[in-house]
Design a protein around this motif. Structure first.
Motif, PDB file in Angstrom:
ATOM      1  N   ALA B 232      -4.110   9.212  11.137  1.00  0.00           N
ATOM      2  CA  ALA B 232      -3.937   8.429   9.902  1.00  0.00           C
ATOM      3  C   ALA B 232      -2.717   8.927   9.128  1.00  0.00           C
ATOM      4  N   MET B 233      -2.599  10.254   9.028  1.00  0.00           N
ATOM      5  CA  MET B 233      -1.480  10.830   8.265  1.00  0.00           C
ATOM      6  C   MET B 233      -0.137  10.518   8.926  1.00  0.00           C
ATOM      7  N   HIS B 234      -0.138  10.479  10.238  1.00  0.00           N
ATOM      8  CA  HIS B 234       1.110  10.200  10.942  1.00  0.00           C
ATOM      9  C   HIS B 234       1.550   8.747  10.797  1.00  0.00           C
ATOM     10  N   LEU B 235       0.660   7.921  10.287  1.00  0.00           N
ATOM     11  CA  LEU B 235       0.998   6.499  10.147  1.00  0.00           C
ATOM     12  C   LEU B 235       1.294   6.105   8.708  1.00  0.00           C
ATOM     13  N   VAL B 236       1.212   7.054   7.810  1.00  0.00           N
ATOM     14  CA  VAL B 236       1.450   6.746   6.393  1.00  0.00           C
ATOM     15  C   VAL B 236       2.872   6.230   6.201  1.00  0.00           C
ATOM     16  N   GLY B 237       2.974   5.095   5.526  1.00  0.00           N
ATOM     17  CA  GLY B 237       4.288   4.516   5.243  1.00  0.00           C
ATOM     18  C   GLY B 237       4.891   3.830   6.445  1.00  0.00           C
ATOM     19  N   ARG B 238       4.152   3.800   7.561  1.00  0.00           N
ATOM     20  CA  ARG B 238       4.665   3.213   8.793  1.00  0.00           C
ATOM     21  C   ARG B 238       3.765   2.079   9.267  1.00  0.00           C
ATOM     22  N   CYS B 239       2.456   2.337   9.213  1.00  0.00           N
ATOM     23  CA  CYS B 239       1.496   1.349   9.707  1.00  0.00           C
ATOM     24  C   CYS B 239       1.706   0.009   9.008  1.00  0.00           C
ATOM     25  N   ASN B 259      -6.153   2.703   7.461  1.00  0.00           N
ATOM     26  CA  ASN B 259      -4.756   2.294   7.464  1.00  0.00           C
ATOM     27  C   ASN B 259      -4.403   1.450   6.249  1.00  0.00           C
ATOM     28  N   GLN B 260      -5.288   0.522   5.890  1.00  0.00           N
ATOM     29  CA  GLN B 260      -4.997  -0.314   4.724  1.00  0.00           C
ATOM     30  C   GLN B 260      -5.031   0.520   3.443  1.00  0.00           C
ATOM     31  N   LYS B 261      -5.926   1.492   3.403  1.00  0.00           N
ATOM     32  CA  LYS B 261      -5.996   2.367   2.232  1.00  0.00           C
ATOM     33  C   LYS B 261      -4.651   3.092   2.061  1.00  0.00           C
ATOM     34  N   MET B 262      -4.136   3.596   3.190  1.00  0.00           N
ATOM     35  CA  MET B 262      -2.863   4.316   3.155  1.00  0.00           C
ATOM     36  C   MET B 262      -1.725   3.390   2.717  1.00  0.00           C
ATOM     37  N   ILE B 263      -1.771   2.147   3.198  1.00  0.00           N
ATOM     38  CA  ILE B 263      -0.735   1.180   2.822  1.00  0.00           C
ATOM     39  C   ILE B 263      -0.753   0.984   1.308  1.00  0.00           C
ATOM     40  N   GLY B 264      -1.962   0.905   0.759  1.00  0.00           N
ATOM     41  CA  GLY B 264      -2.108   0.749  -0.692  1.00  0.00           C
ATOM     42  C   GLY B 264      -1.539   1.946  -1.446  1.00  0.00           C
ATOM     43  N   VAL B 265      -1.816   3.133  -0.931  1.00  0.00           N
ATOM     44  CA  VAL B 265      -1.334   4.351  -1.587  1.00  0.00           C
ATOM     45  C   VAL B 265       0.197   4.393  -1.579  1.00  0.00           C
ATOM     46  N   VAL B 266       0.791   4.036  -0.446  1.00  0.00           N
ATOM     47  CA  VAL B 266       2.253   4.057  -0.333  1.00  0.00           C
ATOM     48  C   VAL B 266       2.877   2.995  -1.242  1.00  0.00           C
ATOM     49  N   LYS B 267       2.234   1.850  -1.304  1.00  0.00           N
ATOM     50  CA  LYS B 267       2.741   0.773  -2.157  1.00  0.00           C
ATOM     51  C   LYS B 267       2.781   1.257  -3.608  1.00  0.00           C
ATOM     52  N   GLU B 268       1.711   1.908  -4.002  1.00  0.00           N
ATOM     53  CA  GLU B 268       1.611   2.362  -5.383  1.00  0.00           C
ATOM     54  C   GLU B 268       2.611   3.476  -5.683  1.00  0.00           C
ATOM     55  N   ALA B 269       2.724   4.413  -4.749  1.00  0.00           N
ATOM     56  CA  ALA B 269       3.567   5.585  -5.001  1.00  0.00           C
ATOM     57  C   ALA B 269       5.053   5.294  -4.822  1.00  0.00           C
ATOM     58  N   PHE B 270       5.385   4.462  -3.868  1.00  0.00           N
ATOM     59  CA  PHE B 270       6.815   4.264  -3.550  1.00  0.00           C
ATOM     60  C   PHE B 270       7.268   2.817  -3.638  1.00  0.00           C
ATOM     61  N   ASP B 271       6.353   1.933  -4.014  1.00  0.00           N
ATOM     62  CA  ASP B 271       6.640   0.507  -4.043  1.00  0.00           C
ATOM     63  C   ASP B 271       7.265   0.074  -2.705  1.00  0.00           C
ATOM     64  N   PHE B 272       6.645   0.506  -1.625  1.00  0.00           N
ATOM     65  CA  PHE B 272       7.196   0.208  -0.306  1.00  0.00           C
ATOM     66  C   PHE B 272       6.127  -0.359   0.623  1.00  0.00           C
ATOM     67  N   LYS B 273       6.530  -1.382   1.372  1.00  0.00           N
ATOM     68  CA  LYS B 273       5.649  -1.917   2.419  1.00  0.00           C
ATOM     69  C   LYS B 273       6.458  -1.957   3.703  1.00  0.00           C
ATOM     70  N   SER B 274       5.904  -1.385   4.741  1.00  0.00           N
ATOM     71  CA  SER B 274       6.683  -1.248   5.971  1.00  0.00           C
ATOM     72  C   SER B 274       6.749  -2.558   6.751  1.00  0.00           C
ATOM     73  N   GLY B 275       7.830  -2.708   7.505  1.00  0.00           N
ATOM     74  CA  GLY B 275       7.900  -3.810   8.453  1.00  0.00           C
ATOM     75  C   GLY B 275       8.625  -5.051   7.972  1.00  0.00           C
ATOM     76  N   TYR B 276       9.228  -4.985   6.799  1.00  0.00           N
ATOM     77  CA  TYR B 276       9.867  -6.195   6.283  1.00  0.00           C
ATOM     78  C   TYR B 276      11.383  -6.179   6.450  1.00  0.00           C
ATOM     79  N   ASP B 277      11.962  -4.985   6.277  1.00  0.00           N
ATOM     80  CA  ASP B 277      13.416  -4.946   6.247  1.00  0.00           C
ATOM     81  C   ASP B 277      13.910  -3.789   7.118  1.00  0.00           C
ATOM     82  N   GLU B 278      14.700  -4.134   8.112  1.00  0.00           N
ATOM     83  CA  GLU B 278      15.135  -3.101   9.044  1.00  0.00           C
ATOM     84  C   GLU B 278      16.149  -2.138   8.445  1.00  0.00           C
ATOM     85  N   LYS B 279      16.719  -2.501   7.287  1.00  0.00           N
ATOM     86  CA  LYS B 279      17.753  -1.657   6.670  1.00  0.00           C
ATOM     87  C   LYS B 279      17.148  -0.579   5.750  1.00  0.00           C
ATOM     88  N   THR B 280      15.926  -0.834   5.275  1.00  0.00           N
ATOM     89  CA  THR B 280      15.314   0.132   4.351  1.00  0.00           C
ATOM     90  C   THR B 280      14.515   1.165   5.136  1.00  0.00           C
TER      91      THR B 280
END
Lengths: 335, 297
Positions: B232-239, B259-280
Motif C-alpha cells: 500500500a505504501m509503495h503505491l501512495v501517489g501512484r495508484c 488504495n482509494q484511502k491513500m488517493i484521498g490522503v494524497v489529494k488532500e495533502a498535495f492536491d494531486f491525482k495520479s494518471g492525468y498528466d504525463e508532464k507532472t
C-alpha cells in the motif's frame, strides 16, 4: 449392509458428534462473499448452494504455513528442536469428487523419498466426505481427465444429494469406521437421488497424446508455449487454489537469537522458485514456468507416481486474472 | 466499435507502425475476455470490445514482460482508466510517449468481475471506479475508438468503496485495526495483487529480498500485515484505483479500500491525482519547498 441415508436436518447432529469428540469439522462456508473450506461449528454455516469451494481442502492437510522446528542460537551452537505434528481428527465434508482424487498424488509426493509426517499423520486422521455435484459451470472439466461427479477416488464416504437427504456410500475402511462412530446420525433407507451435473467432455482433448507429446522433449523450446501462455502474469493464484499443487519453501524466521523454521506454500509460477544463488535462472521466462506447471500435471505426476496431476476441478481457470484456460493448452497439445 | 478497432489494429500492423497489438479476445467458450497479443494483421479480427474487457492491459507494457517487449513497438487497447496507468509509467520514466501507440476506447463502464456478467451492463455489477469515471473519453491516446460520451461523474464520489471508507473512518482506531487484521488474515501470500499491478514493476520486489529479510514470507498475521501495508505504501501517489489487485485477489481482500484511502490522503495533502498528466511528476518523487510540514509534530 442396508442402504444408508443422511437426512440434511441431521447435519447439525453430525457436526456435534464430530466436534463433541474433539475433532474438527471442515466444510464449505461463505466468507467474504465467496464459498471456502473452513473449520465450522454449526450446520447453518455450511454453504448449500455452491459449485465447489474457491480453495481446495488441501490446506487442512498441508497448511499454507506451519512451524516444523524451532531454534535457539547459542554462543557457538544452534539448538534445533522438532515440534509435535498437529494432526487433529478431521472431517472434510462437502468436498467434490474431483478434488478428493488429488489425494493419491499428494500422498505419493509426501512419501516419495522421505516420509513427511506433517502431511501423512494429518491425512491419516482425516475423513473425506464427498458430495456428488448437482451444479457446475463452464470451467468444470473433470470428465476430460477421466473423472466424473460419480468418482470416488480419494473419498472415504461418498454422498449424493437426494431431496432432503443424502444417500451414503462407504468407500474406505476409514469411511466405515466414521459411519460406525457416528451411527446415531445416519439412518437406513432409500431416497431418490438428484440428477448429477456432468460437464461435457472436451472432445478435442486426448490425454494420451498430451502425455506422449510432453514425453518427447522436442516440445521444450516449441514457440507454442510462449504463444499460448505469454499473457500469464505469474501471480501463482492457480497453484494456491489447485488441489494437486503441493510445492513448498522452507524459511527461517525470527530474530538473531531464536526463531522458527516454517514450511510455506510456494509456487512454480514465481521467478524466485528456480532462481539460483549465482543469479542464473533456468526458467527465466514466464512461459517456461507455465510449461513446468503443465508438465508437472500431465507428465511428471502420471509418469513418476502413476497418479493424476490434474483433476479437472477448474479452479485455476476461475481464479486466473487473465483467464488463461488450461484446457485450451490441453487442446493444443492434443494435436 | 469493434470493427473500427479491428480495422485500426490491422492497419497498424500492416504498415509496420507497431509490431504487436495488445488487446482483448474471447476465451474458447466465448464467455470471458482474455488478453491477446496480435502480431499477424489477419488475426486482428479476433479483437473484441465489450463490458467484459476488465483487464488493465498497461501491465504488459512494463519491464516485467521482456518477451512482449521483444516483439517490438506495441499498440495497446486501453480504457481511460488503463491510460492513467500508462501515464504514471511514463512519468516514472518507464518508457516514452512515442514508445507505445495508445488505442483509446470510449467506455461506458465494465463489470466488476467477469463472472457477474448476465448479458447486460447494469449499475450494480459495475465497480466503484466506473460510477465515478472522469476518463470515459480517453484523455491520452493516439487513436480513439467510439463516440464521445457526455457522462459526467458525480461531484462527490459515490459507491461502495467510498461508503465503506467513510464507515471505517468513523470508527475508533482499535476497530479499524481489528478490521484489517481480519481481512489480511485470509491472505495466502500468492502476490497476485502485485503481479497484476502495472505499477508494481520492480524486477526484485522487497518481499523477495532476504538479506536481510524485510518481510516475512509466511502467511501468518505478521507476514500478511507487513506485506499488504508495504505494498500500500509503495503505491501512495501512484495508484490510479484501477482495481486490478482486488479483482485478482483469490481471497477477496478489499484492497480498493486501502488504495482509494491513500488517493484521498494524497489529494488532500498535495492536491494531486495520479494518471492525468504525463508532464507532472508524482509528489512522492519530487521535493517542493511548498510541501506541507504539518505532519511533523
Amino acid at each position: 449392509m442396508a442402504d444408508k441415508i443422511l437426512k440434511k436436518e441431521k447435519l447439525g447432529a453430525l457436526i456435534e458428534s464430530v466436534t463433541g469428540k474433539g475433532g474438527r469439522f471442515v466444510a464449505p462456508t461463505t466468507d467474504a462473499h465467496q464459498v471456502v473450506f473452513k473449520k465450522i461449528k454449526s450446520a447453518d454455516e455450511v454453504a448449500g448452494d455452491y459449485i465447489l469451494a474457491r480453495n481446495s481442502f488441501k490446506e487442512f492437510l498441508f497448511p499454507q504455513t506451519e512451524v516444523v522446528a524451532e531454534f535457539t542460537m547459542g554462543k557457538d551452537s544452534v539448538d534445533m528442536r522438532g515440534v509435535e505434528v498437529h494432526a487433529p481428527q478431521t472431517v472434510v465434508f462437502g468436498a467434490r469428487p474431483c478434488e478428493a482424487a488429488s489425494l493419491a498424488g499428494m500422498r505419493a509426493l509426501f512419501t516419495w523419498d522421505f516420509v513427511d509426517e506433517f502431511y501423512t499423520k494429518r491425512e491419516e486422521n482425516t475423513v473425506v466426505v464427498t458430495v456428488g455435484c448437482t451444479k457446475g459451470d463452464d470451467a468444470c472439466f473433470c470428465t476430460t481427465v477421466n473423472l466424473s461427479p460419480e468418482s470416488t477416488e480419494g473419498a472415504d464416504v461418498y454422498l449424493r444429494e437426494a431431496g432432503d437427504s443424502y444417500t451414503v456410500k462407504v468407500i474406505s475402511e476409514k469411511g466405515k469406521k466414521f459411519l460406525e462412530a457416528h451411527a446415531a446420525v445416519f439412518g437406513e433407507g432409500k431416497a431418490k437421488e438428484d440428477a448429477l451435473f456432468m460437464p461435457e467432455k472436451i472432445k478435442e482433448v486426448d490425454l494420451a497424446k498430451v502425455s506422449a507429446r510432453l514425453k518427447d522433449k522436442g516440445h521444450y523450446d516449441d514457440p507454442v508455449w510462449a504463444k499460448l501462455t505469454r499473457k500469464c502474469i505469474g501471480c501463482g493464484a492457480c497453484t494456491f487454489v489447485c488441489p494437486t499443487c503441493r510445492c513448498f519453501d522452507m524459511v527461517d524466521e525470527g530474530t538473531a537469537f531464536e526463531g522458527e523454521r516454517r514450511k510455506n506454500w510456494d509456487s512454480c509460477q514465481y521467478d524466485t522458485f528456480t532462481l539460483h544463488a549465482s543469479g542464473h535462472n533456468p526458467r527465466e521466462h514466464q512461459h517456461q514456468r507455465w510449461r513446468n506447471r503443465f508438465m508437472c500435471k500431465f507428465h511428471f505426476y502420471p509418469e513418476k507416481f502413476s497418479s493424476k496431476g490434474c483433476v479437472g476441478c477448474g479452479r485455476c481457470i476461475r481464479v486466473c486474472p487473465v483467464r488463461l484456460d488450461i484446457t485450451e493448452v490441453m487442446v493444443e497439445f492434443s494435436k | 466499435m469493434e470493427n473500427t478497432l479491428r480495422q485500426k489494429a490491422k492497419g497498424l500492423l500492416e504498415s509496420g507502425e507497431v509490431k504487436v497489438v495488445i488487446g482483448y479476445g474471447w476465451n474458447r467458450a466465448k464467455t470471458r475476455t482474455t488478453p491477446v497479443f496480435i502480431t499477424d494483421p489477419a488475426e486482428a479480427e479476433s479483437l473484441v470490445w465489450n463490458p467484459l474487457c476488465v483487464n488493465n492491459l498497461s501491465l504488459y507494457l512494463t519491464r516485467k514482460f521482456k518477451e512482449i517487449k521483444a516483439l517490438g513497438r506495441p499498440a495497446v487497447v486501453a480504457k481511460g482508466c488503463d491510460i492513467k496507468n500508462i501515464v504514471v509509467l511514463m512519468t516514472e520514466g518507464q518508457f516514452k510517449r512515442e514508445d507505445v501507440f495508445i488505442i483509446g476506447m470510449t467506455c461506458s463502464g465494465t463489470v466488476y468481475r467477469q463472472e457477474l456478467w448476465k448479458g447486460e451492463l447494469t449499475p450494480n455489477i459495475m465497480p466503484t471506479k466506473c460510477h465515478n469515471c472522469d476518463v470515459r473519453n480517453p484523455h491520452v491516446a493516439d487513436f480513439v475508438v467510439g463516440e464521445k460520451t457526455n457522462f459526467t461523474p458525480p461531484e462527490v464520489p459515490t459507491g461502495m468503496v467510498f461508503d465503506k471508507i467513510k464507515e471505517l473512518d468513523s470508527k475508533p482506531q482499535a476497530d479499524r485495526w481489528a478490521f484489517w487484521v481480519k481481512e489480511f488474515s485470509r491472505c495466502v501470500k500468492c502476490y497476485a495483487c502485485r503481479q497484476v499491478c502495472s505499477l508494481c514493476y520492480c524486477e526484485r520486489c522487497i518481499t523477495e529480498k532476504n538479506m536481510p529479510q524485510w518481510i516475512e514470507t509466511s502467511a501468518h498475521p505478521r507476514g500478511n500485515l507487513s506485506w499488504n501495508l508495504t505494498r500500500a505504501m509503495h503505491l501512495v501517489g501512484r495508484c490510479t484505483f484501477c482495481g486490478e489487485c482486488e479483482r485478482a485477489c483469490p481471497v477477496n481482500i478489499p484492497l480498493n479500500l486501502i488504495n482509494q484511502k491513500m488517493i484521498g490522503v494524497v489529494k488532500e495533502a498535495f492536491d494531486f491525482k495520479s494518471g492525468y498528466d504525463e508532464k507532472t511528476h508524482p509528489p512522492m518523487i519530487v521535493f517542493s519547498p511548498d510541501d506541507k510540514e504539518n505532519f511533523i509534530k
